[in-house]
Enzyme design. Sequence first.
Site, PDB file in Angstrom:
ATOM      1  CG  ASP A 182      53.388  41.140 -51.919  1.00 33.90           C
ATOM      2  OD1 ASP A 182      54.031  41.582 -50.431  1.00 33.90           O
ATOM      3  OD2 ASP A 182      53.393  39.885 -51.753  1.00 33.90           O
ATOM      4  CD  GLU A 220      86.016  46.007 -69.236  1.00 35.21           C
ATOM      5  OE1 GLU A 220      85.668  46.816 -69.257  1.00 35.21           O
ATOM      6  OE2 GLU A 220      85.992  44.919 -69.012  1.00 35.21           O
ATOM      7  CE  LYS A 228      54.432  34.612 -50.325  1.00 38.95           C
ATOM      8  NZ  LYS A 228      54.836  35.614 -51.494  1.00 38.95           N
ATOM      9  N   GLY A 254      53.647  37.374 -60.432  1.00 38.72           N
ATOM     10  CA  GLY A 254      52.434  37.155 -60.024  1.00 38.72           C
ATOM     11  C   GLY A 254      51.809  36.470 -59.379  1.00 38.72           C
ATOM     12  NE  ARG A 269      62.074  39.948 -53.999  1.00 39.30           N
ATOM     13  CZ  ARG A 269      61.878  39.461 -55.400  1.00 39.30           C
ATOM     14  NH1 ARG A 269      60.204  38.959 -56.154  1.00 39.30           N
ATOM     15  NH2 ARG A 269      62.634  39.793 -56.681  1.00 39.30           N
ATOM     16  CD  GLN A 270      69.249  34.383 -50.544  1.00 35.17           C
ATOM     17  OE1 GLN A 270      68.447  34.164 -51.424  1.00 35.17           O
ATOM     18  NE2 GLN A 270      70.199  33.606 -49.543  1.00 35.17           N
ATOM     19  CG  ASP A 286      84.713  44.687 -73.397  1.00 33.11           C
ATOM     20  OD1 ASP A 286      83.865  45.491 -72.855  1.00 33.11           O
ATOM     21  OD2 ASP A 286      85.553  44.939 -72.216  1.00 33.11           O
TER      22      ASP A 286
HETATM   23  C1  R5P Z   1      57.718  37.658 -51.020  1.00 32.95           C
HETATM   24  O1  R5P Z   1      57.757  37.397 -49.609  1.00 32.95           O
HETATM   25  C2  R5P Z   1      57.211  39.188 -51.504  1.00 32.95           C
HETATM   26  O2  R5P Z   1      56.611  39.310 -50.567  1.00 32.95           O
HETATM   27  C3  R5P Z   1      56.345  38.997 -52.728  1.00 32.95           C
HETATM   28  O3  R5P Z   1      55.016  38.467 -51.988  1.00 32.95           O
HETATM   29  C4  R5P Z   1      56.941  38.074 -53.893  1.00 32.95           C
HETATM   30  O4  R5P Z   1      58.313  38.406 -54.201  1.00 32.95           O
HETATM   31  C5  R5P Z   1      55.600  37.892 -54.931  1.00 32.95           C
HETATM   32  O5  R5P Z   1      56.727  37.021 -56.351  1.00 32.95           O
HETATM   33  P1  R5P Z   1      55.571  36.333 -57.032  1.00 32.95           P
HETATM   34  O6  R5P Z   1      54.516  37.437 -57.666  1.00 32.95           O
HETATM   35  O7  R5P Z   1      57.009  35.875 -57.984  1.00 32.95           O
HETATM   36  O8  R5P Z   1      54.766  35.671 -56.679  1.00 32.95           O
END
Ligand code: R5P
Length: 297
Positions: free
Chosen positions: A215, A38, A188, A221, A94-95, A36
């Site tokens: 990063d 779990e 960005k 990407g 990231r959240q 199921d």
């Molecule tokens: C965002 O603030 C992170 O530091 C990365 O730059 C981001 O998660 C990269 O995501 P993606 O490869 O989808 O652009």
Amino acid sequence: MIIVPGTSQGSLDFARNLAEKLGVGLAKVYHKVFPDGESYVRIEEEALDTAVIVQTMSSPQNKSIIEAMLLADAAKGLGAKRIVLVSPYLAYARQDKRFLQGEPVSIAVVLRALYHSGIRALYTIEIHKEEALSAFPGKALSIYPYEYMSEKIGITKDHILLAPDVGALRRVEYLAKKLGAQYDYLVKKRDRLTGEIVLEPKHLMVKGKDVIIIDDIISTGGTVSKAAKLLLEQGANNVYVLVAHALLVDNAIEKLKTAGVRKVYAANTLSPVENAYNLVEYIDVSELVAEELSREL
Ligand code: R5P
């Protein structure tokens, strides 16, 4: 101390490397998924003292998180006096705030849940924003792998380091100052609803230079390939990427290759992706975790 290898993809390899570096044993773990859906885990040991669970929160992340908590409770049941989690990649980082009304602070929810399952110390590699760890009531440490990785791959003061967004600038600045290298950054903008990203145009002094984009995560990407394209258009010689977590989802590999990225150097926080076509080189960073663990335990 015993290392308890987690159930998620990539965890066993990291756990083995860590156990070897620390000179300690690996527990036997049995794991299955019921019809199921779990999860079931069992640590096949008589008793535990200090248990170091290694569970990277690889996809499917929710299952990885639950199974880390199940392992912690299993360790508690075996009498472990101290339960430590090593999570090389901590999902949901990231959240870390409510970007839009009605959203959760997901990483805080995950960290509290891990603590309440019995984990009292948490070690991760590069948690995106260190401040997020304050939601964990126990000891929590984010380990930065960039300097170690840069030594392994031979980044020098002749390279130019680039942060693909303002959030990545402090990592780049730190390493550039250590190396005496030049650095720059891009701005960005991400549409919070569609996920679409746009890089603000900027003239960069990269003509004829080898550039390293640094990063924390490559997911689809998009960020890195847009930055690489911009650098090559402005005359950069070669573009390399140094990253902690290579999620490389969707067609990220193709995107990076098309953008002209020569090589991605990724920490081994996640298991290697299959179709990397010699583009990605993984660097074992378990030694950094071993150093921290032997200092603390
Ligand atoms: C965002 O603030 C992170 O530091 C990365 O730059 C981001 O998660 C990269 O995501 P993606 O490869 O989808 O652009």
